[in-house]
Design an enzyme around this catalytic site. Structure first.
Site, short mmCIF file in Angstrom:
data_model
loop_
_atom_site.label_atom_id
_atom_site.label_comp_id
_atom_site.label_asym_id
_atom_site.label_seq_id
_atom_site.Cartn_x
_atom_site.Cartn_y
_atom_site.Cartn_z
N THR A 70 0.71 -1.15 0.06
CA THR A 70 0.20 0.05 -0.16
C THR A 70 0.91 1.42 -0.07
O THR A 70 0.50 2.21 -0.79
CB THR A 70 -0.90 -0.01 1.16
OG1 THR A 70 -1.62 -1.20 1.55
CG2 THR A 70 -2.26 0.95 1.17
N ARG A 128 8.05 -2.74 2.87
CA ARG A 128 8.13 -2.99 4.37
C ARG A 128 8.49 -4.34 4.44
O ARG A 128 7.82 -5.32 4.20
CB ARG A 128 6.92 -2.32 4.99
CG ARG A 128 6.69 -1.05 4.72
CD ARG A 128 5.49 -0.46 5.56
NE ARG A 128 5.17 1.11 5.22
CZ ARG A 128 4.16 1.64 5.59
NH1 ARG A 128 3.33 1.17 6.52
NH2 ARG A 128 4.00 3.01 5.04
N SER A 146 6.10 3.63 8.78
CA SER A 146 4.87 4.42 9.34
C SER A 146 4.63 4.09 10.65
O SER A 146 5.57 4.18 11.52
CB SER A 146 3.53 4.15 8.56
OG SER A 146 2.84 4.91 9.05
N HIS A 147 3.59 3.51 11.28
CA HIS A 147 3.06 3.19 12.31
C HIS A 147 3.69 2.03 12.86
O HIS A 147 3.44 1.35 13.96
CB HIS A 147 1.56 3.23 12.40
CG HIS A 147 1.01 2.11 11.40
ND1 HIS A 147 1.01 2.47 10.06
CD2 HIS A 147 0.45 0.89 11.41
CE1 HIS A 147 0.67 1.63 9.14
NE2 HIS A 147 0.15 0.41 10.35
N LYS A 158 10.14 4.09 0.20
CA LYS A 158 9.28 4.19 -0.79
C LYS A 158 9.61 5.41 -1.79
O LYS A 158 10.27 6.15 -1.39
CB LYS A 158 7.59 4.44 -0.42
CG LYS A 158 7.53 5.74 0.25
CD LYS A 158 5.99 5.89 0.56
CE LYS A 158 5.74 7.17 1.13
NZ LYS A 158 4.35 7.52 1.20
N ASP A 177 1.51 9.69 13.86
CA ASP A 177 2.11 8.37 13.78
C ASP A 177 3.74 8.35 13.46
O ASP A 177 4.31 9.38 13.69
CB ASP A 177 1.35 7.33 12.61
CG ASP A 177 1.83 7.98 11.36
OD1 ASP A 177 2.05 9.16 11.14
OD2 ASP A 177 1.71 7.16 10.36
N ASP A 215 5.57 8.36 11.10
CA ASP A 215 6.02 9.09 9.84
C ASP A 215 5.42 10.46 9.80
O ASP A 215 5.62 11.09 8.63
CB ASP A 215 6.52 8.35 8.74
CG ASP A 215 4.88 8.05 7.97
OD1 ASP A 215 4.14 7.66 8.90
OD2 ASP A 215 4.72 7.89 6.89
N ASP A 234 2.27 11.35 9.14
CA ASP A 234 1.21 11.64 8.14
C ASP A 234 -0.31 11.24 8.70
O ASP A 234 -1.41 11.58 8.00
CB ASP A 234 1.49 10.89 6.92
CG ASP A 234 1.68 9.43 6.89
OD1 ASP A 234 1.57 8.92 8.16
OD2 ASP A 234 1.82 8.77 5.95
N ARG A 235 -0.30 10.63 9.92
CA ARG A 235 -1.58 10.25 10.31
C ARG A 235 -1.83 11.27 11.61
O ARG A 235 -1.11 11.68 12.19
CB ARG A 235 -1.57 8.78 10.81
CG ARG A 235 -1.37 7.80 9.79
CD ARG A 235 -1.89 6.45 10.49
NE ARG A 235 -1.40 5.63 9.21
CZ ARG A 235 -1.89 4.38 9.38
NH1 ARG A 235 -2.43 3.69 10.31
NH2 ARG A 235 -1.59 3.45 8.20
N THR A 242 -7.56 2.12 -1.32
CA THR A 242 -7.04 2.46 -0.22
C THR A 242 -5.55 2.85 -0.45
O THR A 242 -4.88 2.21 -1.31
CB THR A 242 -6.89 1.35 0.96
OG1 THR A 242 -8.34 0.93 1.39
CG2 THR A 242 -5.90 1.36 2.13
N GLU A 287 -8.65 9.34 4.74
CA GLU A 287 -8.93 7.83 4.62
C GLU A 287 -9.33 7.53 6.34
O GLU A 287 -8.94 8.04 7.25
CB GLU A 287 -7.65 7.04 4.65
CG GLU A 287 -7.13 7.14 3.12
CD GLU A 287 -5.93 6.16 2.88
OE1 GLU A 287 -6.17 5.22 2.31
OE2 GLU A 287 -4.73 6.56 3.13
N GLU A 288 -10.11 6.34 6.48
CA GLU A 288 -10.45 6.06 7.84
C GLU A 288 -9.41 5.60 8.71
O GLU A 288 -9.73 5.43 9.76
CB GLU A 288 -11.51 4.83 7.67
CG GLU A 288 -11.13 3.77 6.86
CD GLU A 288 -10.07 2.86 7.21
OE1 GLU A 288 -9.82 2.58 8.51
OE2 GLU A 288 -9.08 2.59 6.44
N SER A 289 -8.25 5.45 8.16
CA SER A 289 -7.15 5.00 8.87
C SER A 289 -6.53 6.26 9.49
O SER A 289 -5.17 6.28 9.43
CB SER A 289 -6.26 4.14 8.13
OG SER A 289 -5.80 4.95 6.96
N LYS A 319 -0.87 12.63 3.14
CA LYS A 319 -1.75 12.76 4.21
C LYS A 319 -0.77 13.53 5.29
O LYS A 319 0.47 13.29 5.24
CB LYS A 319 -2.29 11.40 4.73
CG LYS A 319 -1.28 10.45 5.21
CD LYS A 319 -2.42 9.07 5.66
CE LYS A 319 -1.83 8.01 5.87
NZ LYS A 319 -0.97 7.21 4.86
N ARG A 364 -8.83 -6.74 7.40
CA ARG A 364 -9.64 -5.53 8.02
C ARG A 364 -11.09 -5.49 7.69
O ARG A 364 -11.28 -5.97 6.29
CB ARG A 364 -9.02 -4.45 7.45
CG ARG A 364 -7.68 -4.00 7.72
CD ARG A 364 -7.10 -2.55 7.46
NE ARG A 364 -5.72 -2.46 7.27
CZ ARG A 364 -4.70 -2.36 8.34
NH1 ARG A 364 -5.24 -2.86 9.43
NH2 ARG A 364 -3.67 -2.30 8.30
#
Ligand code: VG1
Ligand code: CO
Length: 544
Positions: free
Chosen positions: A18, A22, A113-114, A126, A278, A280, A282-283, A345, A364-366, A377, A497
Site C-alpha cells: 500500500t 516494508r 509508518s506506524h 518508498k 504516527d 512518519d 502523516d496520520r 486504499t 482515509e478512515e485509517s 496525508k 480488516r
C-alpha cells in the site's frame, strides 16, 4: 571517489505494498537487499541526470545507515543534487513539501509508518514522484518488475557524510545539502492557517491541549510549530523526543496504541483538545475532552468547516475518500454542491485528483487526512486545521461533532483488525467471498437485505488507469455496508480488516456506542465470511 558496479541477484519479495516496500530490518540487512531495491527505483526512472532528489525518513532504526547507502547510490547514478533532512529526519508530509518547493525530480522516504521500530522490527522505503506524492501503481509495478531481473547496482566508494551539520558537501560530482527538517514545512503551515487566531486560543486560560508525538518523527515539528511559533506551553507536548525504537511503542495513533494520550484526555482535569501522530507524521488522531472523533467524521467536519480556514475559504474543488472510509464526507460534498470521489486504499490514488484540481481535501478512515498543500496525508496539518476551527468557533470538540451529526445525520463506523493471521487462512476467507459474493445479492440477514456485492475496482478519472481487487464490498438496501480487505502494509502473516458502516438520521439515536449500533452488521459479517472459524480468532486485535 570512484563508481563501483556491484553484481547482484534478484530477491523475489520486493513488491511494494500500500505504501512502499516494508520488511523486517533483518531482511533489509541481507547483503544487497536495500541496494537492489534502490537501484530498481532508479532504473525505473528516466531523465533524472543532474536533477534533485530529496531523501529523509522517520528516524527509526536503520534510517541513518540506509540514507548513507542511498546518497552514495544516487550520486553514482547521476543525480545533480540531493536534499537530505538533518539527522536523516523528514516526516512524510515534510518530504512531500520539500520535493514540491524545490522542484525536485522525486524523493525517497524511509519509513514503515506506524509499524514498530528497532533491530527486530520494521523498516520501509518508498519512492515519491515530482508532484511530491507516492509513486502511482504504474511506477511501483515497474520497480517491482526490475527487482525480479536486476543483476548490478552502482554505488560511489566514499566515506559516510555528516548528516547532523547543515550545509553542502560534495559526493563525487553530486552536491549533498543537509537541510533543516522542519523550517520549510512550518512555513507552509503558516501560509495555510490563521496562526494569529490559533495563538490567541492557545494563550487563553480557558483552553488547554495535549499533543503526543509517540516518540516518533513529529516531535521536532510539534515543538517548532505548536510551541515556538504558536505559543503552546511546553507541557502541552508529550513523548516528543524521537527515538530509534519509538520508545518500544507502536506509533499508530488510535485508541489502543495511543494509550498515553487517551489516559490524559479521559482522565481528571482532561484538556480540551488532544492529538497524536504516527511514526512518519502523516496520520492523526483527534480527541476532545473524553471524546473521540472518528477519522471519517473528522474528514467530513473539516470539509464542512473549511470556510473558517484561510487556505480554503475560497471553497473546495471536491472531496476524495478511500473506499472503506465512511460516507460522511459525501454528505458534506453533496450539500456544498461539489464532487466526491471514492478511491482505493492508499494515498497514491489521490495524487491525480489533486494534481488535476478535482479534489481539495482527501481522507482515509485509517487516521489520514490531507489537502492539496502537499501530496501526502498530513498529521500536524489536521491538528492545526482542528485548532483553527476551534479558535474560530469557540466551541468544544464534542459540541462541534454533535452539531455536525444533527445537520447531516451520523454515519456509525468501525474497523476491526485481525492482525498476524495465517496468510493462507486469510486468503481463503477473501477467495470465498469472491466466489460466493454474487449469490448473496437479494439474501436477507435479519433486518438487512444485500443490495450488491463486488470486489472494488477503480478507474482513475484523470488517466483512465484501472486498479482492481481493492476490497470486497457488501452493500445493503438501507445503504449500510460491510467491507473486507487484506492489509498491504504488514510484515508478518496477514491482517484482515473488516469495515462496518451504517447511517442514522435519527438524532435520538446518535449517542449510541458504535459497537452497539453496528452489532447486528458485525454479526452478519462473521456469518457471511466465517471470520472466527477461518482466522481461528474469537475477537479482533484492534477495534477503532
Ligand atoms: C494502511 C491504511 C491505509 C494507509 C496505509 C499507509 O494500509 O489502511 O489507509 O494509506 O496504511 O499509511 P493497509 O494496506 O495496511 O490497510 V501509513 O501512515 O503506513 O504511510
Ligand atoms: Co504513516
Amino acid at each position: 571517489m570512484s563508481i563501483k558496479v556491484v553484481s547482484t541477484s534478484p530477491f523475489p519479495d520486493q513488491k511494494p505494498g500500500t505504501s512502499g516496500l516494508r520488511k523486517k530490518v533483518t531482511v533489509f540487512q541481507t547483503p544487497n537487499y536495500l541496494e537492489n531495491f534502490v537501484q530498481s527505483i532508479f532504473d525505473s526512472l528516466e531523465g533524472f541526470s543532474g536533477q534533485t532528489l530529496v531523501v529523509g525518513g522517520d528516524g527509526r532504526y536503520y534510517n541513518r545507515h540506509a540514507i548513507q547507502v542511498i546518497l552514495r547510490m544516487a550520486a553514482a547514478n547521476g543525480f545533480g543534487k540531493i536534499l537530505v533532512g538533518r539527522g536523516g529526519i523528514l516526516s512524510t508530509p515534510a518530504a512531500s513539501c520539500i520535493i514540491r518547493k524545490y522542484n525536485a525530480f522525486g524523493g525517497i522516504i524511509l519509513s514503515a509508518s506506524h509499524n514498530p521500530a528497532g533491530p527486530d522490527d520494521d523498516f520501509g522505503i518508498k519512492y515519491n514522484t515530482g508532484n511530491g506524492g507516492p509513486a502511482p501503481e504504474k511506477i511501483t509495478d515497474a520497480i517491482y518488475s526490475i527487482t525480479k531481473s536486476i543483476n548490478a547496482y552502482k554505488i560511489l566508494e566514499a566515506n559516510d557524510l555528516d548528516l547532523d551539520r547543515l550545509g553542502e558537501t560534495k559526493l563525487g560530482e553530486t552536491i549533498v545539502e543537509v537541510i533543516d527538517s522542519v523550517a520549510d514545512y512550518a512555513e507552509l503551515m503558516g501560509e495555510l492557517f490563521d496562526f494569529d487566531r490559533i495563538k490567541t486560543l492557545l494563550a487563553s486560560t480557558e483552553f488547554s491541549m495535549c499533543f503526543d508525538g509517540m516518540h516518533a518523527v513529529t516531535g521536532p515539528y510539534a515543538q517548532e510549530i505548536l510551541v515556538n511559533r504558536l505559543g503552546a506551553p511546553a507541557s502541552a507536548l508529550q513523548n516528543c523526543v524521537p527515538l530509534e525504537d519509538f520508545g518500544g511503542g507502536h506509533p499508530d495513533p488510535n485508541l489502543v496504541y495511543a494509550h498515553d494520550l487517551v489516559d490524559v484526555l479521559y482522565g481528571d482535569a482532561a484538556p480540551d483538545f488532544g492529538a497524536a501522530s504516527d511514526g512518519d507524521g502523516d496520520r492523526n488522531m483527534i480527541l476532545g475532552r473524553k471524546f473521540f472523533v472518528t477519522p471519517s467524521d473528522s474528514l467530513a467536519i473539516l470539509a464542512a468547516n473549511s470556510h473558517l480556514v484561510p487556505a480554503y475559504k475560497g471553497g473546495l474543488a471536491g472531496i476524495a475518500r478511500s473506499m472503506p472510509t465512511s460516507k460522511a464526507a459525501d454528505r458534506v460534498a453533496a450539500r456544498l454542491g461539489i464532487e466526491s470521489y471514492e478511491t482505493p486504499t492508499g494515498w497514491k490514488f489521490f495524487g491525480n485528483l489533486l494534481d488535476a484540481g478535482k479534489a481539495t481535501l482527501c481522507g482515509e478512515e485509517s487516521f489520514g487526512t490531507g489537502s492539496n498543500h502537499v501530496r501526502e496525508k498530513d498529521g500536524l496539518w489536521a491538528v492545526l486545521f482542528w485548532l483553527n476551527v476551534l479558535a474560530a468557533r469557540q466551541e468544544s470538540v464534542e459540541t462541534i461533532v454533535k452539531e455536525h451529526w444533527q445537520i447531516y445525520g451520523r454515519n456509525f463506523y468501525s474497523r476491526h483488525d485481525y492482525e498476524g493471521v495465517d496468510s493462507d487462512r486469510a486468503n481463503t476467507l477473501v477467495d470465498n467471498l469472491r466466489k460466493n459474493g454474487a449469490a448473496l445479492v437479494g439474501q436477507k440477514f435479519g433486518t438487512y437485505e444485500v443490495a450488491f456485492c463486488d470486489d472494488f475496482s477503480y478507474t482513475d478519472p484523470v488517466d483512465g488507469s484501472v486498479s482492481s481487487k481493492q476490497g470486497i464490498r457488501i452493500g445493503f438496501t438501507d445503504d449500510s455496508r460491510i467491507v473486507f480487505r487484506l492489509s498491504g502494509t504488514g510484515t508478518q502473516g496477514a491482517t484482515l480488516r473488516l469495515y462496518v458502516e451504517s447511517y442514522e438520521p435519527n438524532i435520538a439515536k446518535h449517542s449510541l456506542d458504535p459497537q452497539e449500533a453496528l452489532k447486528e452488521l458485525i454479526e452478519i459479517a462473521d456469518r457471511i465470511a466465517q471470520i472466527k472459524i477461518l482466522t481461528g480468532r474469537d475477537r479482533p486485535t484492534v477495534i477503532t
